[in-house]
Design an enzyme around this catalytic site. Structure first.
Site, PDB file in Angstrom:
ATOM      1  N   ASN A 165      -2.244  -1.333  10.991  1.00 23.74           N
ATOM      2  CA  ASN A 165      -2.962  -1.867  12.157  1.00 23.74           C
ATOM      3  C   ASN A 165      -2.279  -3.017  12.880  1.00 23.74           C
ATOM      4  O   ASN A 165      -2.947  -3.754  13.606  1.00 23.74           O
ATOM      5  CB  ASN A 165      -4.385  -2.324  11.764  1.00 23.74           C
ATOM      6  N   HIS A 224       0.842  -1.202   0.000  1.00 24.50           N
ATOM      7  CA  HIS A 224       0.000   0.000   0.000  1.00 24.50           C
ATOM      8  C   HIS A 224       0.875   1.250   0.000  1.00 24.50           C
ATOM      9  O   HIS A 224       2.054   1.189   0.348  1.00 24.50           O
ATOM     10  CB  HIS A 224      -0.857   0.074   1.276  1.00 24.50           C
ATOM     11  N   ASP A 247       2.758  -6.681   2.230  1.00 25.56           N
ATOM     12  CA  ASP A 247       1.752  -5.916   2.974  1.00 25.56           C
ATOM     13  C   ASP A 247       2.335  -4.636   3.586  1.00 25.56           C
ATOM     14  O   ASP A 247       1.705  -4.011   4.439  1.00 25.56           O
ATOM     15  CB  ASP A 247       1.052  -6.747   4.055  1.00 25.56           C
ATOM     16  N   ARG A 276     -13.909  -4.208  11.136  1.00 22.30           N
ATOM     17  CA  ARG A 276     -13.162  -3.137  11.815  1.00 22.30           C
ATOM     18  C   ARG A 276     -12.571  -2.147  10.814  1.00 22.30           C
ATOM     19  O   ARG A 276     -12.040  -1.106  11.208  1.00 22.30           O
ATOM     20  CB  ARG A 276     -12.059  -3.734  12.704  1.00 22.30           C
TER      21      ARG A 276
HETATM   22  O1  LIG Z   1      -5.725  -6.184   8.448  1.00 22.85           O
HETATM   23  C1  LIG Z   1      -5.659  -4.954   8.213  1.00 22.85           C
HETATM   24  O2  LIG Z   1      -5.785  -4.082   9.094  1.00 22.85           O
HETATM   25  C2  LIG Z   1      -5.464  -4.514   6.829  1.00 22.85           C
HETATM   26  C3  LIG Z   1      -5.927  -3.254   6.458  1.00 22.85           C
HETATM   27  C4  LIG Z   1      -5.865  -2.884   5.152  1.00 22.85           C
HETATM   28  C5  LIG Z   1      -6.437  -1.618   4.689  1.00 22.85           C
HETATM   29  O3  LIG Z   1      -6.773  -0.791   5.547  1.00 22.85           O
HETATM   30  O4  LIG Z   1      -6.595  -1.467   3.472  1.00 22.85           O
HETATM   31  O5  LIG Z   1      -5.292  -3.682   4.209  1.00 22.85           O
HETATM   32  C6  LIG Z   1      -4.755  -4.900   4.542  1.00 22.85           C
HETATM   33  O6  LIG Z   1      -4.271  -5.577   3.628  1.00 22.85           O
HETATM   34  C7  LIG Z   1      -4.851  -5.331   5.869  1.00 22.85           C
END
Ligand SMILES: O=C(O)c1cc(C(=O)O)oc(=O)c1
Length: 304
Positions: A262, A33, A257, A130
């Protein structure tokens, strides 16, 4: 705009080690991300957390440090359906990044075309309570029907306990379907127990379903953590990921990732996360499928 991080927020690891595992040439980090930076790309009002910034330049530096050739940048929920930060990163990558967007049903055909031109090849549907508010299923099906002709796929994120309830919706999707983080199995349960068997059945019975075998640092209950040179991290996750890789070698993807939204317990060393890969994909052939052939087929098919 100034943003204050969610209390207790863990920032990404500032000094990841060089992996000992040599990635195959052309390896793709197929789940990562960008966050903001918030001053340039504000976080969405409807977000459930406020992260630290994690810019495209920092992502590309990590890519080069770890030895990846390309990235797939997945829209993070803290940006809602405002895809500007992810699109900006894809456009700045010299063709080395493709993206997965979050869109609403109000998106126009022209906007979808613009996302495609920027490198977007999928949309993400999120069912983790969440992280997002509920979106009606008919809206999601409508979006799926509109992106299918573009050759895109749907990325789904859900918790293992919710798979039975989501099954009919998922199996009605008309595109390839890519599951984030193996559908988040509870690794305290047996790898051949009913919960994980249902996930294996989901993939076995539906050849359009793929899985990312990512995020051991999220799923592990007993570690050890990918810190301080640990070469045998997150042992409790290995049987789950390895089962998926060995059962469906043509339909698995892997990603760091980064920047790891979080996490509550610790922030892993991304170099040691790369060293986790040979534990779940033990042969050079499996590694090449996982890291090169499969992501290339899904995200850069014109090069295959
Ligand atoms: O488990 C998570 O908190 C999480 C959050 C996000 C997001 O906020 O996009 O993306 C992920 O791949 C994992």
């Amino acid at each position: 705009m100034q943003f204050e991080k969610t209390p207790g927020w863990l920032d990404w690891h500032a000094g990841p080690s060089k992996p000992r595992f040599q990635l195959p040439a052309g390896a793709v980090d197929a789940h990562c991300h960008v966050f903001g930076p918030g001053a340039e790309f504000p976080y969405a009002p409807e977000r459930k957390y406020t992260p630290c910034d994690a810019s495209k330049a920092q992502l590309f530096a990590l890519r080069d440090h770890l030895g990846f050739a390309r990235n797939v940048i997945v829209q993070a929920t803290c940006h809602g359906a405002d895809n500007r930060a992810m699109v900006d990163a894809c456009k700045a990558s010299n063709g080395k990044a493709r993206g997965v967007a979050t869109v609403r049903r109000s998106i126009s055909d022209q906007e979808l075309q613009d996302l495609h031109a920027a490198g977007v090849r999928g949309v993400r549907f999120n069912f983790v309570k969440r992280l997002v508010d509920f979106t009606p299923r008919d809206e999601l099906l409508e979006i799926a029907a509109r992106i299918a002709p573009l050759g895109w796929h749907v990325v789904i994120y859900f918790e293992a306990a919710d798979l039975p309830e989501l099954w009919d919706f998922f199996t009605a999707l008309p595109t390839p379907v890519v599951v984030d983080h193996m559908g988040r199995p509870d690794v305290a349960k047996p790898v051949d127990g009913p919960e994980f068997e249902l996930f294996v059945k989901f993939m076995r019975d539906h050849p359009n379903v793929w899985s990312k075998v990512s995020c051991p640092e999220r799923l592990s209950l007993t570690g050890p953590k990918a810190l301080d040179g640990e070469q045998d991290a997150y042992r409790d996750v290995v049987p789950f990921a390895r089962r998926i890789v060995e059962s469906f070698p043509e339909r698995v993807l892997w990603g760091t990732d980064w920047p790891h939204p979080n996490l509550k317990d610790h922030m892993p060393d991304d170099g040691l996360l790369v060293d986790f890969i040979p534990h779940i994909a033990p042969t050079a052939e499996l590694q090449k499928k996982l890291l090169v052939d499969n992501p290339m087929r899904l995200y850069w098919p014109e090069e295959c």
